[in-house]
Write an enzyme that holds these catalytic residues in place. Structure first.
Site, PDB file in Angstrom:
ATOM      1  NE  ARG A 117      -4.005  -1.725  -0.067  1.00  0.00           N
ATOM      2  CZ  ARG A 117      -5.100  -2.135   0.776  1.00  0.00           C
ATOM      3  NH1 ARG A 117      -5.175  -1.562   1.669  1.00  0.00           N
ATOM      4  NH2 ARG A 117      -5.685  -3.311   0.108  1.00  0.00           N
ATOM      5  CD  GLU A 118       4.656  -0.132   1.732  1.00  0.00           C
ATOM      6  OE1 GLU A 118       5.040  -0.901   2.720  1.00  0.00           O
ATOM      7  OE2 GLU A 118       3.966  -0.606   0.680  1.00  0.00           O
ATOM      8  CB  THR A 119       2.858   3.147  -4.410  1.00  0.00           C
ATOM      9  OG1 THR A 119       4.087   2.471  -4.347  1.00  0.00           O
ATOM     10  CG2 THR A 119       2.980   4.143  -5.836  1.00  0.00           C
TER      11      THR A 119
ATOM     12  CG  LEU B 267       4.787   7.111   2.264  1.00  0.00           C
ATOM     13  CD1 LEU B 267       4.704   6.277   3.448  1.00  0.00           C
ATOM     14  CD2 LEU B 267       5.960   8.020   2.142  1.00  0.00           C
TER      15      LEU B 267
END
Length: 261
Positions: free
Chosen positions: A149-151, A155
């Site tokens: 899920r970072e992007t 992030l």
């Protein structure tokens, strides 16, 4: 003054002969990760006795890990820890060192002298997905599901998970998974190479331990040599890999014949 979370409250490890079992122990929070947990995981890697050959990573509760505790990005941060957005105020060298320290919790699982197995049930999100990717092999319950899920949060995945993800599923599929942040089911994980095996949830611990026992049955030096061959294969040409096989086999034959150094 608020006290920091005790690292040992969220992770424990036990030795069973040549097997080490590392357990995430914060099921009420779906094993959400904090810098304190990362420090403890990194310390376990440093504490691991040299004669441990296999490491099993597992988690208590319904979920493997819901990823980084979102409180890290609030102004207050996680009690006892620096809020993550304050890291942006560090100079380049300090910020690089801070992220490198976080990564240490995720990198030692693939060191050449051990084989690591992650037993995954429920959600493995973000940092949880990357922790599972840090291990050599993943055994999944049927309800396991992964998401990077970072992007989608602005992030990037920075906890050493991008290379093993690309190695497992290829660049195109890894890119799609990271940029969309979608869920990857256990069935898909097995199909694309993220999971070695998928079993009913009630059988997960037994299946993971059965695999660990099988890994321990092979002679250690042969396991180390084989792991090194496979780890280096992607960077070698076909002929270079053949040469590496010959050199490794020569060492094994001489060792079995009592002619090793």
């Amino acid at each position: 003054m608020t006290e920091a979370t005790d690292e040992k409250d969220s992770v424990r490890w036990e030795r069973e002969g040549e097997l080490a079992v590392v357990t995430l122990t914060d099921p009420d929070r779906s094993n959400a990760q904090t810098p304190a947990m990362w420090r403890r995981l990194a310390a376990i890697g440093r504490e691991l006795p040299g004669d441990v050959r296999v490491v099993l990573l597992r988690a208590e509760g319904r979920n493997f890990s819901a990823g980084l505790d979102r409180a890290a990005f609030t102004p207050e941060g996680i009690p006892g820890e620096r809020p993550f957005l304050e890291l942006a105020r560090l100079d380049d060298a300090e910020l690089d060192a801070a992220i490198g320290e976080f990564q240490e919790a995720f990198t030692w699982w693939r060191r050449p002298d051990v084989v690591s197995v992650a037993a995954v049930r429920g959600a493995a999100v973000g940092a949880g997905f990357q922790l599972a990717l840090g291990c050599d092999v993943r055994v999944c319950a049927e309800d396991a599901r992964f998401a990077m899920r970072e992007t989608t949060l602005g992030l990037v995945p920075d906890l050493a998970g991008t290379k093993p993800l690309v190695d497992a599923v290829g660049r195109s599929r890894a890119l799609e998974m990271c940029l969309t942040g979608r869920w990857v089911s256990a069935e898909e994980a097995a199909r694309v190479g993220l999971a070695a095996v998928v079993v009913p949830g009630a059988e997960l611990d037994a299946a993971a331990r059965e695999l660990c026992a099988a890994l321990l049955a092979a002679p250690r030096d042969a396991v180390v040599e084989t792991k090194a061959l496979l780890d280096g294969a992607g960077a070698r040409s076909y002929d270079e890999q053949r040469a590496a096989e010959r050199a490794a086999q020569a060492r094994r034959l001489r060792d079995l014949a009592g002619l090793g150094e």
